[in-house]
Design a protein around this motif. Sequence first.
Motif, PDB file in Angstrom:
ATOM      1  N   PRO A   1      15.125  -9.633 -47.518  1.00 44.08           N
ATOM      2  CA  PRO A   1      15.174  -8.544 -48.509  1.00 44.08           C
ATOM      3  C   PRO A   1      13.806  -8.110 -49.011  1.00 44.08           C
ATOM      4  O   PRO A   1      13.558  -6.916 -49.191  1.00 44.08           O
ATOM      5  CB  PRO A   1      16.033  -9.144 -49.629  1.00 44.08           C
ATOM      6  N   LYS A   2      12.881  -9.049 -49.196  1.00 42.26           N
ATOM      7  CA  LYS A   2      11.557  -8.694 -49.708  1.00 42.26           C
ATOM      8  C   LYS A   2      10.740  -7.902 -48.682  1.00 42.26           C
ATOM      9  O   LYS A   2       9.770  -7.223 -49.037  1.00 42.26           O
ATOM     10  CB  LYS A   2      10.798  -9.953 -50.119  1.00 42.26           C
ATOM     11  N   ASP A   3      11.111  -7.979 -47.392  1.00 40.08           N
ATOM     12  CA  ASP A   3      10.362  -7.297 -46.339  1.00 40.08           C
ATOM     13  C   ASP A   3      10.965  -5.952 -45.948  1.00 40.08           C
ATOM     14  O   ASP A   3      10.404  -5.239 -45.119  1.00 40.08           O
ATOM     15  CB  ASP A   3      10.291  -8.188 -45.091  1.00 40.08           C
ATOM     16  N   ARG A   4      12.113  -5.621 -46.535  1.00 40.06           N
ATOM     17  CA  ARG A   4      12.731  -4.324 -46.237  1.00 40.06           C
ATOM     18  C   ARG A   4      11.972  -3.239 -47.003  1.00 40.06           C
ATOM     19  O   ARG A   4      11.770  -3.355 -48.214  1.00 40.06           O
ATOM     20  CB  ARG A   4      14.212  -4.344 -46.633  1.00 40.06           C
ATOM     21  N   VAL A   5      11.562  -2.221 -46.276  1.00 40.07           N
ATOM     22  CA  VAL A   5      10.754  -1.159 -46.901  1.00 40.07           C
ATOM     23  C   VAL A   5      11.670  -0.205 -47.650  1.00 40.07           C
ATOM     24  O   VAL A   5      12.634   0.328 -47.095  1.00 40.07           O
ATOM     25  CB  VAL A   5       9.940  -0.391 -45.842  1.00 40.07           C
TER      26      VAL A   5
ATOM     27  N   ALA B   1       3.994   1.099 -49.979  1.00 37.89           N
ATOM     28  CA  ALA B   1       5.225   1.129 -49.190  1.00 37.89           C
ATOM     29  C   ALA B   1       4.943   1.715 -47.806  1.00 37.89           C
ATOM     30  O   ALA B   1       5.486   1.245 -46.795  1.00 37.89           O
ATOM     31  CB  ALA B   1       6.289   1.944 -49.910  1.00 37.89           C
ATOM     32  N   GLY B   2       4.101   2.726 -47.769  1.00 40.06           N
ATOM     33  CA  GLY B   2       3.737   3.327 -46.490  1.00 40.06           C
ATOM     34  C   GLY B   2       3.035   2.342 -45.571  1.00 40.06           C
ATOM     35  O   GLY B   2       3.301   2.292 -44.367  1.00 40.06           O
TER      36      GLY B   2
ATOM     37  N   ASP C   1      19.934  -2.200 -47.146  1.00 41.37           N
ATOM     38  CA  ASP C   1      20.830  -3.313 -47.479  1.00 41.37           C
ATOM     39  C   ASP C   1      22.267  -3.072 -47.009  1.00 41.37           C
ATOM     40  O   ASP C   1      22.909  -4.014 -46.505  1.00 41.37           O
ATOM     41  CB  ASP C   1      20.823  -3.562 -48.984  1.00 41.37           C
ATOM     42  N   PRO C   2      22.842  -1.852 -47.166  1.00 38.17           N
ATOM     43  CA  PRO C   2      24.239  -1.658 -46.742  1.00 38.17           C
ATOM     44  C   PRO C   2      24.455  -1.893 -45.251  1.00 38.17           C
ATOM     45  O   PRO C   2      25.558  -2.257 -44.841  1.00 38.17           O
ATOM     46  CB  PRO C   2      24.509  -0.181 -47.110  1.00 38.17           C
ATOM     47  N   TRP C   3      23.440  -1.711 -44.430  1.00 39.73           N
ATOM     48  CA  TRP C   3      23.560  -1.963 -42.990  1.00 39.73           C
ATOM     49  C   TRP C   3      23.833  -3.449 -42.743  1.00 39.73           C
ATOM     50  O   TRP C   3      24.655  -3.805 -41.901  1.00 39.73           O
ATOM     51  CB  TRP C   3      22.288  -1.511 -42.289  1.00 39.73           C
ATOM     52  N   TYR C   4      23.154  -4.303 -43.505  1.00 44.34           N
ATOM     53  CA  TYR C   4      23.348  -5.743 -43.363  1.00 44.34           C
ATOM     54  C   TYR C   4      24.771  -6.137 -43.739  1.00 44.34           C
ATOM     55  O   TYR C   4      25.415  -6.946 -43.058  1.00 44.34           O
ATOM     56  CB  TYR C   4      22.344  -6.499 -44.238  1.00 44.34           C
ATOM     57  N   LYS C   5      25.267  -5.548 -44.808  1.00 44.99           N
ATOM     58  CA  LYS C   5      26.622  -5.868 -45.262  1.00 44.99           C
ATOM     59  C   LYS C   5      27.662  -5.331 -44.288  1.00 44.99           C
ATOM     60  O   LYS C   5      28.650  -6.003 -43.982  1.00 44.99           O
ATOM     61  CB  LYS C   5      26.843  -5.280 -46.658  1.00 44.99           C
TER      62      LYS C   5
ATOM     63  N   ARG D   1      17.388  -1.183 -40.322  1.00 48.20           N
ATOM     64  CA  ARG D   1      17.131  -2.574 -40.723  1.00 48.20           C
ATOM     65  C   ARG D   1      16.498  -2.677 -42.108  1.00 48.20           C
ATOM     66  O   ARG D   1      16.398  -3.776 -42.674  1.00 48.20           O
ATOM     67  CB  ARG D   1      16.241  -3.273 -39.691  1.00 48.20           C
ATOM     68  N   ASN D   2      16.086  -1.540 -42.670  1.00 50.22           N
ATOM     69  CA  ASN D   2      15.514  -1.532 -44.016  1.00 50.22           C
ATOM     70  C   ASN D   2      16.552  -1.258 -45.103  1.00 50.22           C
ATOM     71  O   ASN D   2      16.227  -1.301 -46.287  1.00 50.22           O
ATOM     72  CB  ASN D   2      14.403  -0.478 -44.103  1.00 50.22           C
TER      73      ASN D   2
END
Length: 684
Positions: free
Chosen positions: A677-681, A556-557, A659-663, A656-657
């Motif tokens: 979604p797969k690229d969000r850390v 993840a790092g 999910d609630p920010w997108y919503k 940007r990582n």
Amino acid sequence: MTLLHVSSRLLATAALGAVLMTAAPAVAKEKAAPAAAPAAKPELGMFGFDIAGMDSSVQPGDDFYAYANGTWAKNTTIPADKSNYGMFTALGDLSQQRTREILDAAKADPNSMIGRNYAAYLDGAAVEAKGLAPIQPWLAKIRTVDKPGLAVLLAEADRSGVQHFFGGFVGQDDKNPEVYIYTLFQGGIGMPDRDFYLKDNERNAKLQAAYLKHLENVLTLAGEANAAARAKAIYDFEKQIATVHWDKNDSSDATKVYNKMTIAELAAAAPGFDWATFIRGLGVNEDSLLVSQPSAFTGEAKLLAEAPIAVIRDALMVRSLDGFSGVLPEKFAQESFSFYGTALSGTPQMQERWKRAVDFTTGNLGEAVGQDYVAKYFPPQTKAAMDELVKNVLGAMGRRIDGLAWMQPATKAKAKQKLANFTTKIGYPERWKDYSKLEIKADDLFGNALRSNQFAHDDNISRLGGPIRRWEWGMTPMTVNAYANFGMNEIVFPAAILQPPFFDPHADPAINYGGIGAVIGHEISHHFDDQGAKYDETGKLADWWTPADVAEFEAAGKALIAQYDAYEVLPGEKLDGTFTLGENIGDLAGLTVAYDAYKASLGGKEAPVLGGLTGDQRFFLGWAQVWRRNYRDQNLSQRITTDPHSPSIQRTWVSRNLDPWYKAYQIKEGQKLYLAPKDRVRIW
């Protein structure tokens, strides 16, 4: 930023605000009957946020920083005496002004130590009249030192606060945190980092020329002959030292810098310098010490042995005059500022003398000033409200740990134990530092500086052999900052940061959780970042994660490193995702945990819509607002090399990582900050 022990992380920040306006794009329409704003009026706008500072012409998904702060950024000018300006500097100005009022009242009292210290600095005429006389005894020692006497002189320099070829401090032994130990770290260069000497680019070429001229100017002001040639010799010597220095990434690695040695072992590893005489001259009687960068000491000892004594003397002379420039005639202060303020950071104008006097006094007598500051400006209700917020964020972090899919159950249990062992310090120390042995005179500015440095050194050395001072703070109450200390397993929030826009007891909770809540989460998460995770629940540097945990965490790092490596902050200058990893993890985890805490605080209810903004939208705007900061290009460029924190724009973009920010803002694919979604850390 203050230098703390390698196991302590500091949070640096920025931004400003005020007023309200109508909603921008991607905000919700008001529902039937939105709840009222908090009963008591917040300082900023209707609910604690500066809506007028937003830029509604920017889509949140293209540049969330500009959307939240664009109008503020366009309308805010950096003051002439600053290299950058934002929320942190605005609060810093407020803290400085408040402290001035305290010191102005104190200087009329001859029995006030802080008043005498402040008055001595304000008396510029007395400083000019004395000229270089106060520092001449020290310069005379430098001018006559020989190689055999160098170790004794450098120990005295250390105690006097003069930076030289290496430095040190007493801190907790990372692998035995109930014991203090002396730690040595590399030094010897006058520019902030080895890269300024060794990396070839246009920026560094200009800085190198400016620094060389600065060395010449200092020698000339001191009345030294042949200053240009001597300055070149100093520069060449420092460049040799830079070649043996560890780089910033290795120097930030808690495992790599833990190297316990006896004095005899250090002498064998770094021959050419009298280490025993130097260490004993510092007042260190223990035989074991930590050597942060062993190969650098090997290289520096060899260079000191081979360098002409005249070059070593000149280097020490310049370092002394620069270090004490603020308490010497103004031409020395101006010369030091011309390089370190203007050439390096782009600041056009030196601070007024009263501001420097305030900073000098808080630097020497911070907790003596702090007692008056908190009595006047930090009400008990703020401390109580902050206590509650910290408990909520700690609870959210605990739930995050419980829900981790990648962490093994045994490691989770230890992580929860570490969290349970946290100490939280809010506002000010419960036990104040005793300055009664420090002599401060109203007519001896240089002496006050020298004695304060000696007092601080002796106090630091006196820790050896004693119990761990868990009551001590690494910042004053007037400091607009926060930090995590791994060895103490603590998080610390000085009074001055607990103000709008970070924290306002009367503001909408969404703003507080997005602001100070995320700062709290940031400091908590430092204890679980790429370095903090190496310390167990007792503050000990130890392996307590399973190999599987480490592998998942490092993966993840690496994804976060790649994300930040891609950011080009200035033309041709990108961030170093490895160097900034710990702080980026702190931002990502802090925002994630603060969001959970905010949602939990609603008790299952829907947040009201205020000013056309949903609760989630306000939460993320609260985060973005605290990072408002405009930079001068020179300062921003310097930070890319020396600051482990990402610049404010990129710190804001960590959202940007989540999910609630997108919503919250209906972020769509194709927008510049969109991540699949797969690229969000996701770490915590």
